[in-house]
Motif scaffolding. Structure first.
Motif, PDB file in Angstrom:
ATOM      1  N   GLY A 211      43.825 -10.359  40.450  1.00 34.95           N
ATOM      2  CA  GLY A 211      43.288  -9.015  40.602  1.00 34.95           C
ATOM      3  C   GLY A 211      42.036  -8.815  39.771  1.00 34.95           C
ATOM      4  O   GLY A 211      41.817  -9.501  38.765  1.00 34.95           O
ATOM      5  N   GLU A 212      41.192  -7.879  40.172  1.00 34.46           N
ATOM      6  CA  GLU A 212      39.978  -7.559  39.429  1.00 34.46           C
ATOM      7  C   GLU A 212      40.311  -6.636  38.257  1.00 34.46           C
ATOM      8  O   GLU A 212      41.057  -5.680  38.393  1.00 34.46           O
ATOM      9  N   VAL A 216      47.014  -9.608  35.996  1.00 35.17           N
ATOM     10  CA  VAL A 216      48.027 -10.052  36.955  1.00 35.17           C
ATOM     11  C   VAL A 216      47.436 -10.145  38.354  1.00 35.17           C
ATOM     12  O   VAL A 216      46.310  -9.695  38.605  1.00 35.17           O
ATOM     13  N   GLU A 217      48.205 -10.714  39.268  1.00 34.10           N
ATOM     14  CA  GLU A 217      47.747 -10.888  40.646  1.00 34.10           C
ATOM     15  C   GLU A 217      47.798  -9.567  41.414  1.00 34.10           C
ATOM     16  O   GLU A 217      48.657  -8.721  41.157  1.00 34.10           O
ATOM     17  N   ASP A 218      46.866  -9.417  42.364  1.00 29.78           N
ATOM     18  CA  ASP A 218      46.902  -8.224  43.218  1.00 29.78           C
ATOM     19  C   ASP A 218      47.419  -8.547  44.619  1.00 29.78           C
ATOM     20  O   ASP A 218      47.550  -7.644  45.454  1.00 29.78           O
ATOM     21  N   THR A 237      50.572  -7.003  48.578  1.00 29.74           N
ATOM     22  CA  THR A 237      49.267  -6.791  47.974  1.00 29.74           C
ATOM     23  C   THR A 237      49.112  -5.349  47.520  1.00 29.74           C
ATOM     24  O   THR A 237      49.755  -4.446  48.059  1.00 29.74           O
ATOM     25  N   TRP A 238      48.253  -5.162  46.528  1.00 32.49           N
ATOM     26  CA  TRP A 238      47.786  -3.840  46.120  1.00 32.49           C
ATOM     27  C   TRP A 238      46.382  -3.578  46.668  1.00 32.49           C
ATOM     28  O   TRP A 238      45.798  -2.542  46.374  1.00 32.49           O
ATOM     29  N   SER A 239      45.845  -4.488  47.447  1.00 32.00           N
ATOM     30  CA  SER A 239      44.423  -4.441  47.792  1.00 32.00           C
ATOM     31  C   SER A 239      44.146  -4.444  49.290  1.00 32.00           C
ATOM     32  O   SER A 239      43.170  -5.044  49.751  1.00 32.00           O
TER      33      SER A 239
END
Length: 337
Positions: A211-212, A216-218, A237-239
């Protein structure tokens, strides 16, 4: 159940999940009595307590655990606090409902489950997706074998991309334990495995996307090969760049198929394809809050001694598989489970 015999509840953490779901439902749930809220931000907790007519406001967990009018504790704090708070509450003789995950790893989850078994108190995890009306309608087709043997299951929870102004506890590895896989993947994987009565998993392979401006990973994809050959894959995903979130489940069986969003169930027969999609009566609540109402109702019933529930030992296996998925992503290879 009258006011005196109602289950007295202390709620730990007054974040969004408490305000949107737990407090509104518990404040009107038969058999439940909101007795206390606890949060380190006392002014915020006091405001919320006043809004819901809750008589006690605590800043310390120990105050809530020592209160004899508290029969049960609902834990809605950041994930890294779940394990210690749940164990302390159980050891104080309280029933516990904890937001997912119970702990950040399998070992911590086992410690909490063992604490519940020693204390002889109810422990539940708020896996609300299991109690969605569409899932409750779909489950008998899967468990009853009406779709034949499921050979492929795909599920996903894709949340719209939101601009991160500043990182929160969810974006830090130490406090969240992971990103989208820990936040959303834990729930998606639990839903799929629970529909199959938690079969043995043989192999795991996973990939994550960083993640940007977060630790942690998005996004993550994980594939699990189950005993008997069934392949289960999840995407989270959050994206997602889209107008709305997407949540789906697709099951392919040797004699039928099923999916959600919208709910559809088809079976193969000697007369051809049959549409056996069950009709769900329209409710006043959306699937999300309706499912939480079922979870909280079951917890209050268990805490009140009306419908005991077994300790959630399957959550230990769930977190072991999540750990394996993260390890697979780090090492870039498939792992034996």
């Amino acid at each position: 159940m009258n006011e005196r015999t109602a289950v007295g509840i202390a709620l730990l953490g007054t974040g969004s999940i408490s305000q949107v779901v737990h407090l509104p439902i518990l404040s009107g749930l038969a058999g439940a009595r909101l007795h206390a809220v606890c949060d380190i931000e006392r002014p915020k907790a006091t405001t919320i307590a006043n809004r819901f007519g809750i008589p006690r406001v605590y800043r310390s967990d120990d105050e809530a655990f020592a209160d004899p009018e508290v029969d049960a504790v609902v834990i809605c704090t950041p994930s890294h606090l779940h394990e210690s708070q749940a164990i302390a509450a159980l050891e104080a003789g309280k029933h516990v409902l904890v937001e997912k995950p119970i702990a950040l790893d399998a070992a911590g989850t086992e410690r909490v489950v063992r604490a519940a078994e020693r204390a002889g108190r109810t422990l539940m995890v708020a896996m609300n997706n299991r109690f969605r009306p569409d899932i409750l309608a779909l489950a008998p087709f899967v468990r009853g074998g009406e779709l034949g043997r499921p050979f492929q299951i795909r599920a996903g929870w894709l949340n719209r991309k939101m601009r991160t102004v500043r990182p929160t506890w969810r974006h830090r590895l130490e406090t969240a334990g992971g990103g989208a896989l820990m936040d959303l993947g834990v729930q998606v994987l639990d839903l799929c495995l629970s529909l199959l009565d938690y079969p043995r998993v043989e192999r795991v392979v996973a990939h994550t996307h960083p993640g940007e401006r977060m630790e942690v990973e998005d996004a993550a994809t994980a594939v699990f090969r189950l005993e008997g050959g069934t392949v289960l894959s999840i995407d989270v995903t959050w994206s997602l760049v889209a107008q709305r979130d997407r949540n789906y489940l697709h099951i392919l069986g040797t004699q039928g198929s099923a999916s959600t969003s919208p709910l559809a169930v088809y079976k193969e027969s000697e007369h051809g394809l049959l549409d056996v999609t069950p009709q769900i009566a329209p409710g006043r609540e959306n699937l999300y809050t309706g499912a939480y109402r079922q979870v909280l109702g079951r917890f209050i019933g268990a805490a009140g001694g009306e419908c005991p529930v077994a300790p959630p030992r399957e959550q230990i296996e769930l977190m072991r598989l999540i750990e394996l998925a993260y390890r697979s992503a780090r090492e870039g290879r498939e792992l034996e489970a």
